[in-house]
Design a protein around this motif. Sequence first.
Motif, PDB file in Angstrom:
ATOM      1  N   MET A 172      72.584 -41.419  29.668  1.00 11.11           N
ATOM      2  CA  MET A 172      73.096 -42.773  29.546  1.00 11.11           C
ATOM      3  C   MET A 172      72.374 -43.533  28.444  1.00 11.11           C
ATOM      4  O   MET A 172      72.994 -44.255  27.668  1.00 11.11           O
ATOM      5  CB  MET A 172      72.960 -43.504  30.882  1.00 11.11           C
ATOM      6  N   SER A 173      71.031 -43.378  28.360  1.00  9.61           N
ATOM      7  CA  SER A 173      70.284 -44.102  27.327  1.00  9.61           C
ATOM      8  C   SER A 173      70.670 -43.612  25.936  1.00  9.61           C
ATOM      9  O   SER A 173      70.806 -44.410  25.009  1.00  9.61           O
ATOM     10  CB  SER A 173      68.785 -43.919  27.554  1.00  9.61           C
ATOM     11  N   ALA A 174      70.856 -42.296  25.778  1.00  7.39           N
ATOM     12  CA  ALA A 174      71.266 -41.759  24.476  1.00  7.39           C
ATOM     13  C   ALA A 174      72.652 -42.251  24.097  1.00  7.39           C
ATOM     14  O   ALA A 174      72.910 -42.627  22.950  1.00  7.39           O
ATOM     15  CB  ALA A 174      71.235 -40.230  24.510  1.00  7.39           C
ATOM     16  N   LEU A 175      73.565 -42.255  25.080  1.00  6.99           N
ATOM     17  CA  LEU A 175      74.929 -42.720  24.802  1.00  6.99           C
ATOM     18  C   LEU A 175      74.937 -44.202  24.468  1.00  6.99           C
ATOM     19  O   LEU A 175      75.643 -44.641  23.544  1.00  6.99           O
ATOM     20  CB  LEU A 175      75.815 -42.435  26.013  1.00  6.99           C
ATOM     21  N   GLN A 176      74.151 -44.995  25.181  1.00  2.00           N
ATOM     22  CA  GLN A 176      74.103 -46.430  24.896  1.00  2.00           C
ATOM     23  C   GLN A 176      73.517 -46.707  23.523  1.00  2.00           C
ATOM     24  O   GLN A 176      73.980 -47.600  22.806  1.00  2.00           O
ATOM     25  CB  GLN A 176      73.283 -47.132  25.980  1.00  2.00           C
ATOM     26  N   ARG A 177      72.506 -45.933  23.139  1.00  2.00           N
ATOM     27  CA  ARG A 177      71.900 -46.135  21.829  1.00  2.00           C
ATOM     28  C   ARG A 177      72.888 -45.807  20.714  1.00  2.00           C
ATOM     29  O   ARG A 177      72.990 -46.520  19.710  1.00  2.00           O
ATOM     30  CB  ARG A 177      70.654 -45.270  21.704  1.00  2.00           C
ATOM     31  N   ILE A 178      73.661 -44.706  20.890  1.00  2.00           N
ATOM     32  CA  ILE A 178      74.626 -44.310  19.862  1.00  2.00           C
ATOM     33  C   ILE A 178      75.770 -45.321  19.775  1.00  2.00           C
ATOM     34  O   ILE A 178      76.230 -45.673  18.693  1.00  2.00           O
ATOM     35  CB  ILE A 178      75.151 -42.896  20.171  1.00  2.00           C
ATOM     36  N   LEU A 179      76.235 -45.810  20.941  1.00  2.00           N
ATOM     37  CA  LEU A 179      77.296 -46.815  20.921  1.00  2.00           C
ATOM     38  C   LEU A 179      76.828 -48.108  20.266  1.00  2.00           C
ATOM     39  O   LEU A 179      77.597 -48.766  19.552  1.00  2.00           O
ATOM     40  CB  LEU A 179      77.778 -47.078  22.347  1.00  2.00           C
ATOM     41  N   ALA A 180      75.558 -48.469  20.491  1.00  2.00           N
ATOM     42  CA  ALA A 180      75.025 -49.679  19.863  1.00  2.00           C
ATOM     43  C   ALA A 180      74.949 -49.516  18.347  1.00  2.00           C
ATOM     44  O   ALA A 180      75.286 -50.430  17.585  1.00  2.00           O
ATOM     45  CB  ALA A 180      73.646 -49.992  20.435  1.00  2.00           C
ATOM     46  N   GLN A 181      74.508 -48.330  17.896  1.00  2.00           N
ATOM     47  CA  GLN A 181      74.449 -48.089  16.459  1.00  2.00           C
ATOM     48  C   GLN A 181      75.839 -48.109  15.832  1.00  2.00           C
ATOM     49  O   GLN A 181      76.030 -48.619  14.727  1.00  2.00           O
ATOM     50  CB  GLN A 181      73.778 -46.743  16.190  1.00  2.00           C
ATOM     51  N   ASP A 182      76.837 -47.550  16.540  1.00  2.00           N
ATOM     52  CA  ASP A 182      78.198 -47.551  16.012  1.00  2.00           C
ATOM     53  C   ASP A 182      78.767 -48.966  15.926  1.00  2.00           C
ATOM     54  O   ASP A 182      79.468 -49.307  14.973  1.00  2.00           O
ATOM     55  CB  ASP A 182      79.107 -46.679  16.874  1.00  2.00           C
ATOM     56  N   SER A 183      78.473 -49.781  16.923  1.00  2.00           N
ATOM     57  CA  SER A 183      78.976 -51.159  16.893  1.00  2.00           C
ATOM     58  C   SER A 183      78.342 -51.948  15.755  1.00  2.00           C
ATOM     59  O   SER A 183      79.001 -52.747  15.087  1.00  2.00           O
ATOM     60  CB  SER A 183      78.701 -51.837  18.239  1.00  2.00           C
ATOM     61  N   ILE A 184      77.046 -51.714  15.502  1.00  3.88           N
ATOM     62  CA  ILE A 184      76.384 -52.395  14.385  1.00  3.88           C
ATOM     63  C   ILE A 184      76.963 -51.925  13.059  1.00  3.88           C
ATOM     64  O   ILE A 184      77.183 -52.709  12.131  1.00  3.88           O
ATOM     65  CB  ILE A 184      74.865 -52.145  14.445  1.00  3.88           C
TER      66      ILE A 184
END
Length: 235
Positions: A72-84
Amino acid sequence: MSRLQCRLLAATRTPVSYSPPTHQYVRSFSQTCSKRDEPKRTPSLLSMLPRSIQSTQPRGPPRLGASGGGDMSALQRILAQDSIAKARNQPTSTEQILSNEDEKKEDWGPPNEPFHFHIYSHKHNCHITVTKPNRGAIISMSTGNLAFKKAKRGTYDAAYQLTAYVIDKLHQGNWHKNITAMEVVLRGFGQGREAATKVLLGTEGRMLRDKIVKVSDATRLKFGGTRSPKPRRLG
């Protein structure tokens, strides 16, 4: 049972056992029920990510009290980077991976061959085509694509706007970074010949002007052949 079957059984004197045909169907039905009752295994969130991202994740058994938390933490980090990246109008992680693979697969031809900037100008129109070293076209346009009609297509202003538009499209596609050497090929003696050279020497062509290594003339000249039409005489 018929009388013929009774006589046949009495003559053989062999014990005959009858098994109802329902057991076979009940067994198969029970097997299908047992398969349906089995719980379905759902894939983990980490397995749904691209392989290049999975390789960056730490391997090994999960820590105590953190089952599924790493995914979950890895997925959240990647989604945050994609949104930025989307907010900054930059390619996301998956788009960047796909674009890098496409660039590696594409072959532009021999490395010693330059890119080509073809300018075909005559008295009725002006055509500009930019090609790769393997002669594959990157962009090909004429003044008619910029809403110029009839006699206006052969004017100086139309050719000037067309050349500036083509160079702008090359900048938007980041082709000015991939072009290391470029050859300008001139053809025809229309007004667009001078207009295109003015754009390349002006501020619009500052990104491509330093990469021009050769200027050639591909105007077709007639040697012999059939007689030319009678010249037009006015008055």
